[in-house]
Structures are given as C-alpha cells and as structure tokens.
Scaffold this motif. Structure first.
Motif, PDB file in Angstrom:
ATOM      1  N   SER A  12      46.345  55.097  39.789  1.00 49.10           N
ATOM      2  CA  SER A  12      45.011  55.252  38.845  1.00 49.10           C
ATOM      3  C   SER A  12      45.031  56.576  38.656  1.00 49.10           C
ATOM      4  O   SER A  12      44.863  57.696  39.534  1.00 49.10           O
ATOM      5  CB  SER A  12      44.250  54.469  39.632  1.00 49.10           C
ATOM      6  N   THR A  34      48.818  46.625  31.162  1.00 48.87           N
ATOM      7  CA  THR A  34      48.857  45.469  31.819  1.00 48.87           C
ATOM      8  C   THR A  34      47.906  45.419  33.024  1.00 48.87           C
ATOM      9  O   THR A  34      47.511  44.332  33.559  1.00 48.87           O
ATOM     10  CB  THR A  34      50.538  45.670  32.530  1.00 48.87           C
ATOM     11  N   GLY A  35      47.263  46.757  33.423  1.00 43.81           N
ATOM     12  CA  GLY A  35      46.316  46.935  34.351  1.00 43.81           C
ATOM     13  C   GLY A  35      44.990  45.999  33.793  1.00 43.81           C
ATOM     14  O   GLY A  35      44.475  45.326  34.809  1.00 43.81           O
ATOM     15  N   PHE A  38      45.488  42.474  35.070  1.00 42.53           N
ATOM     16  CA  PHE A  38      45.375  42.176  36.599  1.00 42.53           C
ATOM     17  C   PHE A  38      43.819  42.067  36.589  1.00 42.53           C
ATOM     18  O   PHE A  38      43.372  41.332  37.463  1.00 42.53           O
ATOM     19  CB  PHE A  38      46.020  43.331  37.138  1.00 42.53           C
ATOM     20  N   ARG A  39      43.344  43.086  36.078  1.00 45.24           N
ATOM     21  CA  ARG A  39      41.909  43.068  36.301  1.00 45.24           C
ATOM     22  C   ARG A  39      41.068  41.545  35.706  1.00 45.24           C
ATOM     23  O   ARG A  39      40.105  41.344  36.234  1.00 45.24           O
ATOM     24  CB  ARG A  39      41.201  44.494  35.338  1.00 45.24           C
ATOM     25  N   ARG A  90      35.879  46.159  34.248  1.00 45.31           N
ATOM     26  CA  ARG A  90      35.868  47.788  34.752  1.00 45.31           C
ATOM     27  C   ARG A  90      34.667  47.678  35.651  1.00 45.31           C
ATOM     28  O   ARG A  90      34.347  48.957  36.189  1.00 45.31           O
ATOM     29  CB  ARG A  90      35.392  48.716  33.448  1.00 45.31           C
ATOM     30  N   VAL A  98      40.816  44.458  42.869  1.00 39.83           N
ATOM     31  CA  VAL A  98      42.051  44.167  42.023  1.00 39.83           C
ATOM     32  C   VAL A  98      43.193  44.411  42.711  1.00 39.83           C
ATOM     33  O   VAL A  98      44.250  43.643  42.385  1.00 39.83           O
ATOM     34  CB  VAL A  98      41.721  44.911  40.647  1.00 39.83           C
ATOM     35  N   SER A  99      43.220  45.226  43.460  1.00 37.82           N
ATOM     36  CA  SER A  99      44.706  45.624  44.118  1.00 37.82           C
ATOM     37  C   SER A  99      45.152  44.488  45.047  1.00 37.82           C
ATOM     38  O   SER A  99      46.278  43.834  45.146  1.00 37.82           O
ATOM     39  CB  SER A  99      44.683  46.803  44.983  1.00 37.82           C
ATOM     40  N   SER A 102      46.193  41.685  42.903  1.00 40.56           N
ATOM     41  CA  SER A 102      47.632  42.075  42.355  1.00 40.56           C
ATOM     42  C   SER A 102      48.816  41.896  43.373  1.00 40.56           C
ATOM     43  O   SER A 102      49.957  41.870  42.782  1.00 40.56           O
ATOM     44  CB  SER A 102      47.612  43.513  41.714  1.00 40.56           C
ATOM     45  N   ARG A 108      51.447  37.688  39.868  1.00 38.30           N
ATOM     46  CA  ARG A 108      52.452  38.772  39.273  1.00 38.30           C
ATOM     47  C   ARG A 108      53.486  37.973  38.580  1.00 38.30           C
ATOM     48  O   ARG A 108      53.833  38.132  37.242  1.00 38.30           O
ATOM     49  CB  ARG A 108      53.231  39.413  40.295  1.00 38.30           C
ATOM     50  N   GLY A 128      51.377  50.483  33.276  1.00 40.43           N
ATOM     51  CA  GLY A 128      51.222  49.610  34.197  1.00 40.43           C
ATOM     52  C   GLY A 128      51.672  50.528  35.848  1.00 40.43           C
ATOM     53  O   GLY A 128      51.590  51.777  35.913  1.00 40.43           O
ATOM     54  N   ARG A 129      52.289  49.669  36.530  1.00 42.15           N
ATOM     55  CA  ARG A 129      52.707  50.097  37.927  1.00 42.15           C
ATOM     56  C   ARG A 129      54.363  49.836  38.001  1.00 42.15           C
ATOM     57  O   ARG A 129      54.902  50.437  38.668  1.00 42.15           O
ATOM     58  CB  ARG A 129      51.970  49.467  39.088  1.00 42.15           C
ATOM     59  N   ASP A 130      54.672  48.827  37.307  1.00 47.23           N
ATOM     60  CA  ASP A 130      56.019  48.317  37.586  1.00 47.23           C
ATOM     61  C   ASP A 130      56.760  48.067  36.209  1.00 47.23           C
ATOM     62  O   ASP A 130      57.643  47.091  36.258  1.00 47.23           O
ATOM     63  CB  ASP A 130      56.021  46.807  38.591  1.00 47.23           C
ATOM     64  N   ARG A 174      43.399  52.027  46.573  1.00 47.76           N
ATOM     65  CA  ARG A 174      44.433  51.130  45.585  1.00 47.76           C
ATOM     66  C   ARG A 174      45.552  51.647  45.645  1.00 47.76           C
ATOM     67  O   ARG A 174      46.710  50.747  45.507  1.00 47.76           O
ATOM     68  CB  ARG A 174      43.829  51.159  44.259  1.00 47.76           C
ATOM     69  N   ASP A 178      48.687  49.221  46.114  1.00 48.07           N
ATOM     70  CA  ASP A 178      49.727  49.131  45.127  1.00 48.07           C
ATOM     71  C   ASP A 178      51.166  49.671  45.597  1.00 48.07           C
ATOM     72  O   ASP A 178      52.051  49.111  45.099  1.00 48.07           O
ATOM     73  CB  ASP A 178      49.170  49.789  43.929  1.00 48.07           C
ATOM     74  N   ARG A 181      52.888  47.135  48.517  1.00 47.22           N
ATOM     75  CA  ARG A 181      52.837  45.711  48.652  1.00 47.22           C
ATOM     76  C   ARG A 181      54.226  45.210  48.463  1.00 47.22           C
ATOM     77  O   ARG A 181      55.253  46.368  47.974  1.00 47.22           O
ATOM     78  CB  ARG A 181      52.233  45.163  47.429  1.00 47.22           C
TER      79      ARG A 181
HETATM   80  O1   DC Z   1      45.584  50.495  35.769  1.00 46.75           O
HETATM   81  P1   DC Z   1      44.478  50.004  36.502  1.00 46.75           P
HETATM   82  O2   DC Z   1      43.650  51.046  37.301  1.00 46.75           O
HETATM   83  O3   DC Z   1      43.498  49.382  35.398  1.00 46.75           O
HETATM   84  O4   DC Z   1      45.199  48.701  37.080  1.00 46.75           O
HETATM   85  C1   DC Z   1      44.124  47.988  38.134  1.00 46.75           C
HETATM   86  C2   DC Z   1      45.173  47.454  39.207  1.00 46.75           C
HETATM   87  O5   DC Z   1      46.343  46.650  38.751  1.00 46.75           O
HETATM   88  C3   DC Z   1      45.988  48.536  39.872  1.00 46.75           C
HETATM   89  O6   DC Z   1      45.168  48.606  41.152  1.00 46.75           O
HETATM   90  C4   DC Z   1      47.193  47.559  40.441  1.00 46.75           C
HETATM   91  C5   DC Z   1      47.357  46.420  39.348  1.00 46.75           C
HETATM   92  N1   DC Z   1      48.561  46.717  38.402  1.00 46.75           N
HETATM   93  C6   DC Z   1      49.618  46.344  39.071  1.00 46.75           C
HETATM   94  O7   DC Z   1      49.571  45.944  40.179  1.00 46.75           O
HETATM   95  N2   DC Z   1      50.562  46.339  38.088  1.00 46.75           N
HETATM   96  C7   DC Z   1      50.797  46.626  36.993  1.00 46.75           C
HETATM   97  N3   DC Z   1      51.404  46.594  36.196  1.00 46.75           N
HETATM   98  C8   DC Z   1      49.290  47.222  36.329  1.00 46.75           C
HETATM   99  C9   DC Z   1      48.415  47.073  37.293  1.00 46.75           C
END
Ligand code: DC
Length: 224
Positions: A12, A34-35, A38-39, A90, A98-99, A102, A108, A128-130, A174, A178, A181
């Motif tokens: 983030s 993609t965040g 999840f939000r 937001r 959200v974490s 997620s 997922r 995103g994250r992944d 977070r 994130d 996990r």
């Molecule tokens: O990018 P963001 O801060 O809006 O994402 C919010 C949450 O969504 C983040 O804390 C973890 C989750 N997330 C995720 O697990 N995998 C993703 N590809 C994108 C976001």
C-alpha cells in the motif's frame, strides 16, 4: 500491444495506482485495480453484517456479491450489486477490514476468476499484490513497486489528508497481513523489475515502466 499484460505489484502507498493508470493511458491499454475488488468484497461483507472475525462466515458468502470493474484508466469504476461503490470502498472501516477478508482463500478464488475474465486476451495494466505471481504469471512485464514505510505513509497521508504516523501504522498492519498470509501473499514475482519510486516524480516512474514495456514489445516483434 493488444495482447500485452503489465503486472504491477507492491505494498500500500507505493504509488501503484497512479503509476498503473498513467502507464495504461500512455500506452492505450485497459487498467484493472484488483485492490478495489478486494475492497468491494469487504464493503459488501460489512454492509451485510458478516462477522469478519470468522473466516468461515466470510467464505460462506464470498460468491454472493456482484462486483463489476470498469477498465478505463481515465475513469476506473467499481459497482457492487449494481451500485457505485467507489467512495464507500475507501472508508476507514474498509481499510481496517480488507486485509483479513483478502486472506480468506474462498475470497481469493472468487476474485481470481473475475480478474482472469477481465484480463482475457490482454491489452491491460493490472495492479495488486499477487498479479505477477498468481493472477497473471505469464505477464510479459512485471514490476514490483515499493518504498520504505515512512515514504509510503507520507505519500498516502498527502493523498488522503491524514496524519502520517497513524497512516504508517495502518499501512504496516496491512503489510504484515498481506505479506504473511498463506494464500497468494504479497511478494516480488520471479522476473519482476524492482522500482523504488521515492527519488522520482510520478512522470519519471511512468517513463521507466513505459521504457520497460516498449523494450519487451520490440523484442516480441511487437503487434503494437
Ligand atoms: O491496493 P489496495 O491498498 O487498494 O488493496 C487493498 C487490500 O486488498 C490490500 O491490503 C490487500 C488486498 N489485495 C490483495 O490481497 N491482492 C491483490 N491483488 C490486491 C489487493
């Protein structure tokens, strides 16, 4: 560039959204946040009174919300059950929840299906994250954007008008979930280019990513 997938991952506050949107606009590509999905899932769970301390309760309802993401980088939209949720997702309540939501595998799996359907044949920047590790491991360009927590907190607080110290605490909380996990943790994907945006302006970071994308397109004999 029509079949190109650009994956931009990172924690983030690293500037992923502004960078991803800027790159998509520059290259005429679609954009997926993609965040935001999840939000949206988290906001739906909160609105429907689901006990968010119970992963089984979350999993049991993960297939219910209808989440629709618009992919115009100049106007990315998010609808939940047909209603505009761009502002609601937001909120502080969603930031705090959200974490853990997620981290639930059923969440997922559901969102992975939606993400892959939107990515389709490509022509898209996905943040995103992944993304580079799980969602689009075949992405032709993978970027990992990260900066130290203080720099990210300063950026986020300036954007959202909050206190830097409190913002840093929330980011670190977070990050821990994130990255820690079991399913699809935040990680730098194999083959990703690492960019720390701290010393650069947004335009310079966008330039760096565009140069990387163009190098790949040239090497592929480009269908641009
Ligand atoms: O990018 P963001 O801060 O809006 O994402 C919010 C949450 O969504 C983040 O804390 C973890 C989750 N997330 C995720 O697990 N995998 C993703 N590809 C994108 C976001």
């Amino acid at each position: 560039m029509s079949s190109l997938v650009v994956a931009i991952d990172g924690p983030s506050g690293s500037g992923k959204s502004s960078t991803s949107r800027g790159v998509a606009v520059r290259l005429g590509l679609r954009y997926l946040d993609t965040g935001a999905m999840f939000r949206a899932m988290t906001w739906w769970m909160l609105s429907h009174g689901v006990d968010l301390s119970n992963p089984e309760a979350i999993a049991a309802r993960a297939s219910e919300p209808i989440i629709e993401s618009g992919t115009d980088p100049l106007d990315p939209t998010i609808l939940v059950d047909g209603a505009d949720a761009a502002i609601a997702i937001r909120s502080d309540e969603v930031n705090a929840a959200v974490s853990p939501v997620s981290a639930v595998p059923a969440v997922r799996t559901r969102l992975l299906q939606l993400q892959r359907a939107i990515i389709g044949e490509g022509g898209i920047v996905v943040e995103g994250r992944d993304i580079g590790s799980v969602v689009a491991p075949d992405a032709q360009v993978k970027i990992y954007l990260s900066a130290d927590a203080q720099a990210r907190a300063v950026r986020r607080a300036a954007e959202a008008g909050g206190d830097v110290e409190a913002t840093q605490k929330s980011l670190l909380a977070r990050d821990r979930i994130d990255s820690g996990r079991a399913t699809a943790p935040l990680t730098m994907a194999d083959g990703a280019a690492h960019i720390d945006p701290t010393p650069f302006t947004l335009a310079e970071v966008i330039d760096q990513v565009v140069v990387l994308v163009e190098a790949v397109s040239d090497a592929r004999g480009s269908d641009a």
